[in-house]
Design a protein around this motif. Structure first.
Motif, PDB file in Angstrom:
ATOM      1  N   HIS A 115       0.828  -1.204   0.000  1.00  0.00           N
ATOM      2  CA  HIS A 115       0.000   0.000   0.000  1.00  0.00           C
ATOM      3  C   HIS A 115       0.867   1.260   0.000  1.00  0.00           C
ATOM      4  N   LEU A 116       2.032   1.199   0.655  1.00  0.00           N
ATOM      5  CA  LEU A 116       2.962   2.334   0.596  1.00  0.00           C
ATOM      6  C   LEU A 116       3.525   2.482  -0.813  1.00  0.00           C
ATOM      7  N   VAL A 117       3.815   1.357  -1.457  1.00  0.00           N
ATOM      8  CA  VAL A 117       4.289   1.393  -2.846  1.00  0.00           C
ATOM      9  C   VAL A 117       3.228   2.033  -3.729  1.00  0.00           C
ATOM     10  N   ARG A 118       1.990   1.578  -3.597  1.00  0.00           N
ATOM     11  CA  ARG A 118       0.886   2.115  -4.404  1.00  0.00           C
ATOM     12  C   ARG A 118       0.724   3.614  -4.203  1.00  0.00           C
ATOM     13  N   ALA A 119       0.850   4.077  -2.961  1.00  0.00           N
ATOM     14  CA  ALA A 119       0.663   5.493  -2.677  1.00  0.00           C
ATOM     15  C   ALA A 119       1.812   6.347  -3.198  1.00  0.00           C
ATOM     16  N   THR A 120       3.019   5.785  -3.243  1.00  0.00           N
ATOM     17  CA  THR A 120       4.209   6.560  -3.604  1.00  0.00           C
ATOM     18  C   THR A 120       4.443   6.620  -5.105  1.00  0.00           C
ATOM     19  N   ILE A 121       4.000   5.610  -5.840  1.00  0.00           N
ATOM     20  CA  ILE A 121       4.225   5.585  -7.294  1.00  0.00           C
ATOM     21  C   ILE A 121       3.747   6.871  -7.977  1.00  0.00           C
ATOM     22  N   PRO A 122       2.492   7.324  -7.772  1.00  0.00           N
ATOM     23  CA  PRO A 122       2.048   8.514  -8.510  1.00  0.00           C
ATOM     24  C   PRO A 122       2.817   9.777  -8.145  1.00  0.00           C
ATOM     25  N   MET A 123       3.300   9.887  -6.897  1.00  0.00           N
ATOM     26  CA  MET A 123       4.095  11.056  -6.531  1.00  0.00           C
ATOM     27  C   MET A 123       5.373  11.104  -7.354  1.00  0.00           C
ATOM     28  N   VAL A 124       6.063   9.967  -7.475  1.00  0.00           N
ATOM     29  CA  VAL A 124       7.273   9.906  -8.293  1.00  0.00           C
ATOM     30  C   VAL A 124       6.930  10.164  -9.759  1.00  0.00           C
ATOM     31  N   MET A 125       5.833   9.579 -10.215  1.00  0.00           N
ATOM     32  CA  MET A 125       5.436   9.754 -11.606  1.00  0.00           C
ATOM     33  C   MET A 125       5.081  11.194 -11.920  1.00  0.00           C
ATOM     34  N   ALA A 126       4.447  11.890 -10.975  1.00  0.00           N
ATOM     35  CA  ALA A 126       4.078  13.289 -11.208  1.00  0.00           C
ATOM     36  C   ALA A 126       5.323  14.128 -11.469  1.00  0.00           C
ATOM     37  N   VAL A 127       6.377  13.909 -10.679  1.00  0.00           N
ATOM     38  CA  VAL A 127       7.620  14.655 -10.876  1.00  0.00           C
ATOM     39  C   VAL A 127       8.274  14.257 -12.198  1.00  0.00           C
ATOM     40  N   ALA A 128       8.269  12.958 -12.520  1.00  0.00           N
ATOM     41  CA  ALA A 128       8.847  12.506 -13.786  1.00  0.00           C
ATOM     42  C   ALA A 128       8.101  13.106 -14.969  1.00  0.00           C
ATOM     43  N   VAL A 129       6.778  13.110 -14.894  1.00  0.00           N
ATOM     44  CA  VAL A 129       5.971  13.669 -15.981  1.00  0.00           C
ATOM     45  C   VAL A 129       6.228  15.167 -16.124  1.00  0.00           C
ATOM     46  N   LEU A 130       6.294  15.881 -14.997  1.00  0.00           N
ATOM     47  CA  LEU A 130       6.557  17.319 -15.050  1.00  0.00           C
ATOM     48  C   LEU A 130       7.908  17.602 -15.702  1.00  0.00           C
ATOM     49  N   THR A 131       8.908  16.798 -15.356  1.00  0.00           N
ATOM     50  CA  THR A 131      10.236  16.967 -15.956  1.00  0.00           C
ATOM     51  C   THR A 131      10.186  16.741 -17.462  1.00  0.00           C
ATOM     52  N   VAL A 132       9.496  15.693 -17.886  1.00  0.00           N
ATOM     53  CA  VAL A 132       9.402  15.376 -19.313  1.00  0.00           C
ATOM     54  C   VAL A 132       8.596  16.439 -20.056  1.00  0.00           C
TER      55      VAL A 132
END
Length: 242
Positions: free
Chosen positions: A159-176
């Protein structure tokens, strides 16, 4: 109307998957939407939808998000984005995509067969994984499996993995997206018209998936994440071969 209805249903389905597992929206949406719209336009559209959807998901799971994991990836993500921006104009993406698909599928299979957690991956690997995240997100818009491969080796609780994935993805998407703005790839008016139509179905899908995830036990959530890794890796490899 049929084209619009197809897009709405596809987007809502993809973001329901994201709300449930924390990733996978692009793996659902990109292949299906590419049937009717050009692939580069679909990737750009999904990235623009991913940013608010991932922020919403992180907000719904704020207390479970493991923020220190982002710090370990930031430098690599920036590097990978720059390299990916250069590679988009230099080489074919077929073989890197095939290698990525095979790697992700193997990670998922090993995680399904192994104990819930082996020795945690050392944080020095964050630069390597961060670079892969930035590179894959720029080239294919589907870095979620790489993020999961990192977090499942860092965190015990699914559940911690599930919650953290979109936070990392949001930063990755913003960078891209910053790289795409620099490259002039977000200037088409039709792209923003489609985004305006599809953003509400995307957010509705995140909310629906979040509600469903609250009923899933941690062990089943881990199995779901690993199975989705296997499926997503296979889809990526098939896309490369196709």
């Amino acid at each position: 109307m049929m084209e619009l209805l197809w897009a709405v249903l596809t987007v809502m389905t993809g973001y329901t998957v994201l709300g449930l597992t924390g990733f996978g929206s692009a793996l659902v949406i990109v292949p299906l939407m590419a049937w009717q719209w050009p692939l580069p336009e679909v990737v750009a559209l999904v990235l623009l939808l991913d940013l608010p959807a991932s922020v919403m998901h992180s907000g719904l799971n704020w207390r479970q998000v493991q923020w220190p994991e982002l710090r370990k990836l930031l430098m690599g993500m920036a590097l990978g984005t720059v390299v990916g921006l250069w590679l988009t104009h230099q080489v074919s993406s077929r073989w890197p995509l095939l290698a990525l698909g095979g790697y992700v599928a193997v990670v998922g299979l090993r995680a399904l067969r192994a104990a819930p957690m082996r020795a945690p991956l050392h944080e020095r690997w964050g630069v390597v994984y961060g670079s892969a995240i930035g590179l894959v997100e720029m080239l294919f818009g589907t870095a979620g499996p790489v993020v999961v491969a990192w977090l499942t080796r860092r965190l015990n609780d699914a559940h911690l993995v599930r919650a953290t994935i979109p936070m990392v993805m949001a930063v990755a998407v913003l960078t891209v997206l910053c790289g795409m703005v620099w490259d002039g790839r977000l200037s088409q008016p039709v792209l923003w018209q489609r985004w305006a139509v599809l953003i509400m179905p995307a957010l509705a899908g995140v909310w629906l998936g979040h509600r469903l995830a609250r009923r899933v036990p941690a062990a089943r959530m881990r199995q779901t994440l690993c199975a989705l890794l296997v499926v997503s890796g296979t889809v990526l490899a098939a896309r490369a071969l196709g």
